[in-house]
Design an enzyme around this catalytic site. Sequence first.
Site, PDB file in Angstrom:
ATOM      1  N   LYS A  56       0.838  -1.205   0.000  1.00 14.46           N
ATOM      2  CA  LYS A  56       0.000   0.000   0.000  1.00 14.46           C
ATOM      3  C   LYS A  56       0.872   1.254   0.000  1.00 14.46           C
ATOM      4  CE  LYS A  56      -3.788  -2.556   1.993  1.00 14.46           C
ATOM      5  NZ  LYS A  56      -4.647  -2.916   3.126  1.00 14.46           N
ATOM      6  N   GLN A 100      -4.724  -1.814   9.162  1.00 18.59           N
ATOM      7  CA  GLN A 100      -4.555  -3.123   8.529  1.00 18.59           C
ATOM      8  C   GLN A 100      -5.181  -4.220   9.389  1.00 18.59           C
ATOM      9  OE1 GLN A 100      -3.177  -3.683   5.406  1.00 18.59           O
ATOM     10  NE2 GLN A 100      -3.964  -5.742   5.738  1.00 18.59           N
ATOM     11  N   ASP A 123     -11.102   2.440   3.409  1.00 17.65           N
ATOM     12  CA  ASP A 123     -11.464   1.037   3.172  1.00 17.65           C
ATOM     13  C   ASP A 123     -12.973   0.877   2.994  1.00 17.65           C
ATOM     14  OD1 ASP A 123      -9.215  -0.626   2.986  1.00 17.65           O
ATOM     15  OD2 ASP A 123      -8.874  -0.541   5.150  1.00 17.65           O
TER      16      ASP A 123
END
Length: 289
Positions: A56, A100, A123
């Site tokens: 990422k 994460q 997200d």
Amino acid sequence: MEIAAEKRIDGKQIRDHHLALLAQEVDLLKARGIEPALAVIIVGQDPASRVYVNNKKAACAKIGVRSAEYALPEETTTEELLALIDRLNADASINGILCQLPVPAHIDESAVLERISPAKDVDCFHPVNVGLLSVGKGNLMPCTPMGVMQMLKYEGVDPAGMHCVVLGRSNIVGKPMAMLLLAANATVTICHSRTKDLAAITRQADLLVAAVGKPKFVTADMVKDGAIVIDVGMDRDENGKLCGDVDFDAVAPKASLITPVPGGVGPMTITMLMRNTLAACKAQNGIKE
Ligand code: NAP
């Protein structure tokens, strides 16, 4: 088995196409004095999480987005993590925040995901953004399903009127995938572990999306001739080799288009994370287009 190149959807090529466009957007933002920034939180030492976080950050670097990593020790408490999120929510120089997953078991994952400001929830896990998606007003989009939609668009596939069957109903993939296909005017069926006579339903699919998490679960007898097959799965086969939810070699000859694993949907997920970071940045700066 060699599968005709024109049948195979090349996720890396579509990723590169999108990243080039996103890099241009970053340049335009920077020309206006705005530097998009993504905060990436990782808790503990999980090696797979470390790989995802590095990927990422690499995508950020590639398109000129600033990434700020917050690596916290395994023993971090929920309260400490929430306090960090509060600071990042209040920090105007940070446009997107991701934590994460999975977080260590002692941390309240829902509390963490719900603490991230919906405006910075790149997200698209926050219930507010899930709700906005379901009423067609979302700005931030679920990354993997949005990546699939972008792949279809790139290939000139319009799901309108198609019978799309989504295998799996997770909050991360299956449900939002179904929502996006519905918004694109498809007729959508969602299947899951309690679905009866699964193959009879999947055989009706003009477009089949597999998000089951079981290696080579979708076999040739489950697929209609000429169907489009999208494989979200990231599994390991009996030899520990990365594979998808679809038995690619057996299904590809029947499909009109199919995504491989690796090199299919996978590269698109991080690309859509970048898309969301820029969408969040623009919204926070009052930029409409
Ligand atoms: P998940 O949360 O485990 O959900 C799996 C879904 O499959 C559940 O809805 C489950 O039904 C259903 N299912 C399980 N066994 C089934 C069966 N025998 N018949 C029919 N349905 C069945 O998994 P996920 O997070 O959605 O991920 C799915 C796959 O996508 C995994 O391989 C994951 O690694 C991969 N993935 C890839 C990306 C990417 O970037 N490419 C991103 C996310 C996930 P129930 O709800 O009834 O249990």
